[in-house]
Design a protein around this motif. Structure first.
Motif, PDB file in Angstrom:
ATOM      1  N   LEU A  40       3.375   1.744  -0.084  1.00  0.00           N
ATOM      2  CA  LEU A  40       2.522   2.806   0.435  1.00  0.00           C
ATOM      3  C   LEU A  40       3.116   4.165   0.063  1.00  0.00           C
ATOM      4  CD1 LEU A  40      -0.031   3.267   2.248  1.00  0.00           C
ATOM      5  CD2 LEU A  40       1.557   3.498   4.177  1.00  0.00           C
ATOM      6  N   LYS A  42       6.187   2.439   8.689  1.00  0.00           N
ATOM      7  CA  LYS A  42       5.112   1.925   7.830  1.00  0.00           C
ATOM      8  C   LYS A  42       5.690   1.375   6.534  1.00  0.00           C
ATOM      9  CE  LYS A  42       1.265   4.801   9.457  1.00  0.00           C
ATOM     10  NZ  LYS A  42       0.460   3.647   9.927  1.00  0.00           N
ATOM     11  N   GLN A  60       6.820  -2.199   6.498  1.00  0.00           N
ATOM     12  CA  GLN A  60       5.765  -3.204   6.379  1.00  0.00           C
ATOM     13  C   GLN A  60       5.006  -3.101   5.059  1.00  0.00           C
ATOM     14  OE1 GLN A  60       3.352  -2.566   9.842  1.00  0.00           O
ATOM     15  NE2 GLN A  60       4.956  -3.190  11.277  1.00  0.00           N
ATOM     16  N   GLN A  61       4.907  -1.839   4.548  1.00  0.00           N
ATOM     17  CA  GLN A  61       4.180  -1.614   3.286  1.00  0.00           C
ATOM     18  C   GLN A  61       5.034  -0.750   2.350  1.00  0.00           C
ATOM     19  OE1 GLN A  61      -0.136  -0.570   3.995  1.00  0.00           O
ATOM     20  NE2 GLN A  61       0.547  -0.429   6.126  1.00  0.00           N
TER      21      GLN A  61
END
Length: 235
Positions: free
Chosen positions: A53, A46, A49-50
């Motif tokens: 976050l 994750k 991609q982010q």
């Protein structure tokens, strides 16, 4: 250089993941480790991609994928798989008593019990069964005490180890002697029936011996084969 910028799970966050699995009722270290590895890898994916976050948000998103029951389904599936493995071990050791040289011992014990039933009294069968039952129950509770003490000392619980040490055989302890005794007192046994009864007593004794001694004595070998980290953490 791009890979150097990818966020990685820190040691502190790994400990948080372990705490998270315990909070959600995963008590066994082996299963905790698998879930922590899964969650850590998913969170790092994750972050690719982010990158902005947060760890907590990434964890919450990943945990939602396990559904309303959380880790319960994972725990249940693992327990079923390891119970199947345990039964396979039990059957493997049990079959050894139908091969040389152990089959000779099995036959000799069956003859001894059968002759005792024929020449003394059919009550020999329930007496033997109750003797096996009492001794097995004593051994069962000793093993459970030993297991609880070990868990307290080490702080680790392993699912296969718990299956082995807890045995799960108390229903068998109670059901088989009851049924045999009921048969003994309700029927006048023929010569063939006496031999069948004798064989049942011997097989019951062998079954309990394998559960309470053979597998227990070889438990560490099976645990090391199942969990490579067990050897390091068992102390």
């Amino acid at each position: 250089m791009k890979d150097d910028k990818i966020k990685r799970i820190s040691d502190e966050e790994v400990e948080q993941l372990y705490a998270f699995t315990r909070k959600h009722f995963v008590e066994y270290y082996d299963l905790q480790t698998e879930l922590v590895d899964h969650l850590a890898n998913a969170i790092e994916e994750k972050w690719q991609q982010q990158p902005d976050l947060s760890f907590d948000d990434a964890l919450k998103q990943e945990f939602k994928k396990f559904g309303v029951f959380g880790f319960m389904d994972v725990v249940e599936k693992r327990q079923l798989a390891l119970t199947k493995k345990y039964r396979k071990l039990l059957w493997t050791y049990f079959r050894e008593y139908f091969k040389l040289p152990k089959i000779l011992l099995t036959i000799a014990l069956t003859v001894l019990v059968a002759k005792s039933i024929q020449h003394i009294h059919a009550v020999i069968a329930p007496v033997l069964l109750f003797s096996i039952l009492i001794f097995s129950l004593f051994r069962f509770f000793v093993l459970n005490h030993r297991y609880r003490r070990k868990v307290k000392q080490t702080g680790y619980r392993w699912m296969l180890e718990e299956i082995i040490f807890r045995c799960g055989s108390i229903p068998v302890f109670i059901f088989i002697p009851y049924q045999v005794i009921e048969c003994v007192y309700d029927k006048e046994y023929s010569a063939v029936g006496q031999w069948i009864l004798a064989a049942g007593v011997v097989l019951f004794a062998i079954y309990q011996y394998i559960i309470l001694y053979v597998i227990i004595n070889r438990a560490e070998v099976h645990l090391k084969q199942t969990y490579p980290e067990y050897k390091v953490l068992k102390q």
